[in-house]
Design a protein around this motif. Structure first.
Motif, PDB file in Angstrom:
ATOM      1  N   GLY A  99      49.653  67.780  49.598  1.00 40.11           N
ATOM      2  CA  GLY A  99      48.698  66.773  50.062  1.00 40.11           C
ATOM      3  C   GLY A  99      49.192  66.087  51.318  1.00 40.11           C
ATOM      4  N   ASP A 100      48.316  65.270  51.875  1.00 46.45           N
ATOM      5  CA  ASP A 100      48.598  64.593  53.142  1.00 46.45           C
ATOM      6  C   ASP A 100      48.035  63.178  53.058  1.00 46.45           C
ATOM      7  N   PHE A 101      48.819  62.213  53.540  1.00 42.87           N
ATOM      8  CA  PHE A 101      48.358  60.820  53.522  1.00 42.87           C
ATOM      9  C   PHE A 101      47.031  60.653  54.271  1.00 42.87           C
ATOM     10  N   ASP A 102      46.759  61.542  55.202  1.00 44.48           N
ATOM     11  CA  ASP A 102      45.525  61.425  55.999  1.00 44.48           C
ATOM     12  C   ASP A 102      44.340  62.138  55.363  1.00 44.48           C
ATOM     13  N   PRO A 160      65.599  48.182  50.769  1.00 42.47           N
ATOM     14  CA  PRO A 160      66.971  48.564  51.132  1.00 42.47           C
ATOM     15  C   PRO A 160      67.416  47.932  52.444  1.00 42.47           C
ATOM     16  N   ASN A 161      68.709  47.672  52.527  1.00 45.10           N
ATOM     17  CA  ASN A 161      69.335  47.354  53.807  1.00 45.10           C
ATOM     18  C   ASN A 161      69.380  48.668  54.616  1.00 45.10           C
ATOM     19  N   LEU A 162      70.049  48.657  55.733  1.00 44.86           N
ATOM     20  CA  LEU A 162      70.136  49.840  56.610  1.00 44.86           C
ATOM     21  C   LEU A 162      70.676  51.058  55.842  1.00 44.86           C
ATOM     22  N   LEU A 163      70.048  52.224  56.012  1.00 48.47           N
ATOM     23  CA  LEU A 163      70.508  53.430  55.309  1.00 48.47           C
ATOM     24  C   LEU A 163      71.707  54.068  56.033  1.00 48.47           C
ATOM     25  N   MET A 164      72.712  54.470  55.257  1.00 46.29           N
ATOM     26  CA  MET A 164      73.848  55.203  55.849  1.00 46.29           C
ATOM     27  C   MET A 164      73.362  56.510  56.472  1.00 46.29           C
ATOM     28  N   THR A 174      56.285  75.154  51.041  1.00 41.29           N
ATOM     29  CA  THR A 174      57.544  75.889  51.245  1.00 41.29           C
ATOM     30  C   THR A 174      58.746  74.944  51.326  1.00 41.29           C
ATOM     31  N   ARG A 175      58.482  73.634  51.321  1.00 42.23           N
ATOM     32  CA  ARG A 175      59.587  72.669  51.465  1.00 42.23           C
ATOM     33  C   ARG A 175      60.236  72.287  50.134  1.00 42.23           C
ATOM     34  N   VAL A 176      59.828  72.918  49.038  1.00 47.49           N
ATOM     35  CA  VAL A 176      60.464  72.657  47.743  1.00 47.49           C
ATOM     36  C   VAL A 176      61.926  73.106  47.828  1.00 47.49           C
ATOM     37  N   GLY A 190      56.390  61.227  49.891  1.00 53.63           N
ATOM     38  CA  GLY A 190      57.529  61.322  50.801  1.00 53.63           C
ATOM     39  C   GLY A 190      58.654  62.106  50.144  1.00 53.63           C
ATOM     40  N   ALA A 191      58.272  63.069  49.292  1.00 55.20           N
ATOM     41  CA  ALA A 191      59.246  63.712  48.408  1.00 55.20           C
ATOM     42  C   ALA A 191      60.165  64.685  49.136  1.00 55.20           C
ATOM     43  N   THR A 192      59.854  65.044  50.378  1.00 53.50           N
ATOM     44  CA  THR A 192      60.789  65.870  51.138  1.00 53.50           C
ATOM     45  C   THR A 192      61.753  65.003  51.949  1.00 53.50           C
ATOM     46  N   GLY A 193      61.576  63.668  51.883  1.00 52.08           N
ATOM     47  CA  GLY A 193      62.391  62.772  52.689  1.00 52.08           C
ATOM     48  C   GLY A 193      63.720  62.439  52.026  1.00 52.08           C
ATOM     49  N   ARG A 194      64.444  61.558  52.683  1.00 51.78           N
ATOM     50  CA  ARG A 194      65.810  61.243  52.241  1.00 51.78           C
ATOM     51  C   ARG A 194      65.808  60.583  50.865  1.00 51.78           C
ATOM     52  N   ILE A 195      64.978  59.553  50.701  1.00 52.00           N
ATOM     53  CA  ILE A 195      64.964  58.833  49.423  1.00 52.00           C
ATOM     54  C   ILE A 195      64.202  59.645  48.371  1.00 52.00           C
ATOM     55  N   GLY A 196      63.073  60.235  48.775  1.00 48.91           N
ATOM     56  CA  GLY A 196      62.187  60.884  47.815  1.00 48.91           C
ATOM     57  C   GLY A 196      62.780  62.116  47.160  1.00 48.91           C
ATOM     58  N   ILE A 235      53.936  66.770  48.540  1.00 51.17           N
ATOM     59  CA  ILE A 235      54.532  67.283  49.775  1.00 51.17           C
ATOM     60  C   ILE A 235      53.437  67.918  50.629  1.00 51.17           C
ATOM     61  N   ARG A 236      53.701  67.964  51.946  1.00 47.52           N
ATOM     62  CA  ARG A 236      52.677  68.518  52.851  1.00 47.52           C
ATOM     63  C   ARG A 236      52.698  70.021  52.890  1.00 47.52           C
ATOM     64  N   ASP A 237      53.895  70.568  52.649  1.00 48.64           N
ATOM     65  CA  ASP A 237      54.098  71.994  52.870  1.00 48.64           C
ATOM     66  C   ASP A 237      54.827  72.557  51.647  1.00 48.64           C
ATOM     67  N   ALA A 274      47.764  52.467  57.621  1.00 45.09           N
ATOM     68  CA  ALA A 274      46.557  53.179  57.174  1.00 45.09           C
ATOM     69  C   ALA A 274      46.901  54.248  56.140  1.00 45.09           C
ATOM     70  N   GLN A 275      48.056  54.893  56.313  1.00 40.88           N
ATOM     71  CA  GLN A 275      48.436  55.970  55.396  1.00 40.88           C
ATOM     72  C   GLN A 275      48.841  55.417  54.029  1.00 40.88           C
ATOM     73  N   GLU A 276      49.695  54.394  54.029  1.00 38.08           N
ATOM     74  CA  GLU A 276      50.136  53.878  52.721  1.00 38.08           C
ATOM     75  C   GLU A 276      48.986  53.158  52.014  1.00 38.08           C
ATOM     76  N   LYS A 328      57.250  50.524  45.393  1.00 39.89           N
ATOM     77  CA  LYS A 328      57.146  50.739  46.848  1.00 39.89           C
ATOM     78  C   LYS A 328      58.486  50.473  47.535  1.00 39.89           C
ATOM     79  N   ILE A 329      58.878  51.398  48.393  1.00 40.13           N
ATOM     80  CA  ILE A 329      60.032  51.162  49.270  1.00 40.13           C
ATOM     81  C   ILE A 329      59.528  50.321  50.440  1.00 40.13           C
ATOM     82  N   THR A 330      60.180  49.174  50.648  1.00 39.02           N
ATOM     83  CA  THR A 330      59.693  48.266  51.677  1.00 39.02           C
ATOM     84  C   THR A 330      60.852  47.762  52.532  1.00 39.02           C
ATOM     85  N   ASN A 331      60.623  46.675  53.233  1.00 35.73           N
ATOM     86  CA  ASN A 331      61.651  46.078  54.087  1.00 35.73           C
ATOM     87  C   ASN A 331      61.864  44.639  53.639  1.00 35.73           C
TER      88      ASN A 331
HETATM   89  N1  NAP Z   1      65.980  53.925  57.640  1.00 39.70           N
HETATM   90  C1  NAP Z   1      66.347  52.756  57.149  1.00 39.70           C
HETATM   91  O1  NAP Z   1      67.443  52.247  57.439  1.00 39.70           O
HETATM   92  C2  NAP Z   1      65.404  52.016  56.232  1.00 39.70           C
HETATM   93  C3  NAP Z   1      65.784  50.764  55.738  1.00 39.70           C
HETATM   94  C4  NAP Z   1      64.903  50.079  54.897  1.00 39.70           C
HETATM   95  C5  NAP Z   1      63.687  50.646  54.546  1.00 39.70           C
HETATM   96  N2  NAP Z   1      63.349  51.882  55.040  1.00 39.70           N
HETATM   97  C6  NAP Z   1      62.039  52.441  54.667  1.00 39.70           C
HETATM   98  O2  NAP Z   1      62.205  53.690  54.009  1.00 39.70           O
HETATM   99  C7  NAP Z   1      60.991  54.432  54.162  1.00 39.70           C
HETATM  100  C8  NAP Z   1      61.310  55.832  54.616  1.00 39.70           C
HETATM  101  O3  NAP Z   1      62.025  56.493  53.592  1.00 39.70           O
HETATM  102  P1  NAP Z   1      62.863  57.820  53.929  1.00 39.70           P
HETATM  103  O4  NAP Z   1      63.949  57.457  54.887  1.00 39.70           O
HETATM  104  O5  NAP Z   1      63.205  58.482  52.662  1.00 39.70           O
HETATM  105  O6  NAP Z   1      61.757  58.666  54.705  1.00 39.70           O
HETATM  106  P2  NAP Z   1      61.940  60.011  55.555  1.00 39.70           P
HETATM  107  O7  NAP Z   1      63.219  60.702  55.191  1.00 39.70           O
HETATM  108  O8  NAP Z   1      61.664  59.667  56.988  1.00 39.70           O
HETATM  109  O9  NAP Z   1      60.746  60.901  54.978  1.00 39.70           O
HETATM  110  C9  NAP Z   1      59.396  60.588  55.226  1.00 39.70           C
HETATM  111  C10 NAP Z   1      58.575  61.365  54.208  1.00 39.70           C
HETATM  112  O10 NAP Z   1      57.176  61.094  54.433  1.00 39.70           O
HETATM  113  C11 NAP Z   1      56.498  62.347  54.483  1.00 39.70           C
HETATM  114  N3  NAP Z   1      55.284  62.260  55.288  1.00 39.70           N
HETATM  115  C12 NAP Z   1      55.196  61.905  56.595  1.00 39.70           C
HETATM  116  N4  NAP Z   1      53.917  61.947  57.007  1.00 39.70           N
HETATM  117  C13 NAP Z   1      53.174  62.382  55.916  1.00 39.70           C
HETATM  118  C14 NAP Z   1      51.813  62.637  55.710  1.00 39.70           C
HETATM  119  N5  NAP Z   1      50.906  62.463  56.703  1.00 39.70           N
HETATM  120  N6  NAP Z   1      51.408  63.028  54.492  1.00 39.70           N
HETATM  121  C15 NAP Z   1      52.308  63.214  53.482  1.00 39.70           C
HETATM  122  N7  NAP Z   1      53.636  62.978  53.619  1.00 39.70           N
HETATM  123  C16 NAP Z   1      54.059  62.580  54.834  1.00 39.70           C
HETATM  124  C17 NAP Z   1      57.507  63.303  55.087  1.00 39.70           C
HETATM  125  O11 NAP Z   1      57.095  64.607  54.845  1.00 39.70           O
HETATM  126  P3  NAP Z   1      57.491  65.844  55.839  1.00 39.70           P
HETATM  127  O12 NAP Z   1      58.825  66.315  55.373  1.00 39.70           O
HETATM  128  O13 NAP Z   1      56.390  66.836  55.601  1.00 39.70           O
HETATM  129  O14 NAP Z   1      57.508  65.306  57.231  1.00 39.70           O
HETATM  130  C18 NAP Z   1      58.767  62.880  54.332  1.00 39.70           C
HETATM  131  O15 NAP Z   1      58.774  63.432  53.030  1.00 39.70           O
HETATM  132  C19 NAP Z   1      60.147  53.681  55.196  1.00 39.70           C
HETATM  133  O16 NAP Z   1      59.155  52.925  54.534  1.00 39.70           O
HETATM  134  C20 NAP Z   1      61.169  52.769  55.858  1.00 39.70           C
HETATM  135  O17 NAP Z   1      60.567  51.614  56.418  1.00 39.70           O
HETATM  136  C21 NAP Z   1      64.184  52.584  55.856  1.00 39.70           C
END
Ligand code: NAP
Length: 283
Positions: free
Chosen positions: A50-53, A133-137, A34-36, A6-12, A30-32, A77-79, A96-99
């Motif tokens: 790579g891809d979780f699937d 984490p609690n709710l993300l800003m 070019t997203r570095v 999830g390295a292109t995501g907010r936390i990663g 990362i999936r793509d 299934a993915q995790e 693991k980031i969880t709830n």
């Molecule tokens: N939002 C909240 O308030 C909150 C609160 C507590 C816990 N959480 C937990 O935080 C986690 C989400 O973290 P985040 O907000 O950092 O996530 P995010 O910004 O939504 O990013 C999701 C990441 O997963 C990647 N991804 C999606 N499908 C994929 C696949 N098939 N193969 C490989 N990578 C894939 C995405 O890649 P692409 O860029 O390629 O799409 C992206 O890097 C969840 O487990 C959520 O339950 C969130």
């Protein structure tokens, strides 16, 4: 080697940046390619496309990895595929980031999903640390277009208070555990900001930062669900979101913890700091 999914995501993305800053060997799944990030903040990071699937891509990314930071949209299934790959590749420690409210009988589907993944992690005998984490800003970015267009936002969380956290502090906590996992085995850390806030506080902070009145428009969870569907969200996602906001209105997220400070050595960022840092996103 520390692998972050999830390295292109907010936390990663920020966690990878912090690991690089600590001089640690870091790999990003990362999936793509070019997203570095192009700003140099990932200098020296190994990229695993790579891809979780696609389990073969996970095994390739996991080769030689000692510590795995698993972040995903939490589709079980993915995790579970990521965890199974970690087992195959003999990964030593999984973070693991969880709830926080992840239980198998939770009324909220995403919490049941996290509980299922946690159960799989534990059943496979992997050494793990859970970060809840609690709710993300950063969720506020989702209403940024509405704020820009209408000088307000719609929400169904009433006057419920929550320990909102900046995702940069979740990343910092994750990087701290990944940098030195010893002592964190089997532990769960609750990650929050420094204070309990309401959406009225969010509106007040945005009003202060933007110099213009930003209105918190209160709706019921049912109205909110309908609005999200009309805005294009799939019905199950809209229903689940509205359910969570309804729970927040009842105090479900009104919890705070000192775990960010004890893990990272610094206080978590306040809502004011988040809004100040990101004011351009709302104007
Ligand atoms: N939002 C909240 O308030 C909150 C609160 C507590 C816990 N959480 C937990 O935080 C986690 C989400 O973290 P985040 O907000 O950092 O996530 P995010 O910004 O939504 O990013 C999701 C990441 O997963 C990647 N991804 C999606 N499908 C994929 C696949 N098939 N193969 C490989 N990578 C894939 C995405 O890649 P692409 O860029 O390629 O799409 C992206 O890097 C969840 O487990 C959520 O339950 C969130």
């Amino acid at each position: 080697m520390i692998l972050t999914t999830g390295a292109t995501g907010r936390i990663g993305a920020e966690a990878v940046r912090l690991l690089v800053g600590k001089g640690l060997p870091a790999r990003a799944l990362i999936r793509d390619a070019t997203r570095v990030p192009q700003d140099g903040s990932w200098g020296g990071v190994e990229i695993a496309v790579g891809d979780f699937d696609q389990p073969d891509t996970l095994d390739a990314a996991m080769t030689g990895v000692g510590t795995l930071l698993v972040i995903s949209p939490s589709v079980p299934a993915q995790e579970i595929a990521v965890i199974d790959s970690a087992v195959r590749q003999d990964v030593k420690h999984v973070i693991k980031i969880t709830n926080h409210k992840a239980t198998e009988d939770s009324p909220v589907d995403r919490r049941r999903d996290h509980a299922r993944i946690e159960a799989h992690l534990k059943a496979n005998g992997l050494t793990y640390t859970l970060l809840a984490p609690n709710l993300l800003m950063q969720n506020l970015f989702l209403v940024a277009p509405m704020i820009k267009q209408t000088h307000g936002f719609v929400m169904s969380a009433g006057d419920g208070r929550f320990g909102m956290i900046d995702s940069r502090d979740v990343s910092a906590a994750a990087a701290a555990v990944a940098a030195a996992p010893a002592g964190h085995e089997g532990r769960t850390y609750l990650l929050t900001g420094p204070e309990l806030v309401t959406y009225a506080d969010v509106a007040a902070e945005l009003t202060r930062a933007l110099g213009q009145e930003i209105e918190y428009r209160r709706v019921t969870p049912d109205q909110h669900r309908e609005g999200m569907i009309q805005a294009g969200l799939p019905e199950p996602v809209a229903a689940s979101n509205a359910q969570v906001f309804g729970l927040i209105a009842e105090g479900d997220a009104a919890w705070l913890s000192d775990d960010v400070a004890s893990l990272t050595g610094h206080s978590p960022r306040s809502l004011r700091t988040f809004v100040t840092d990101h004011v351009a996103a709302f104007q």
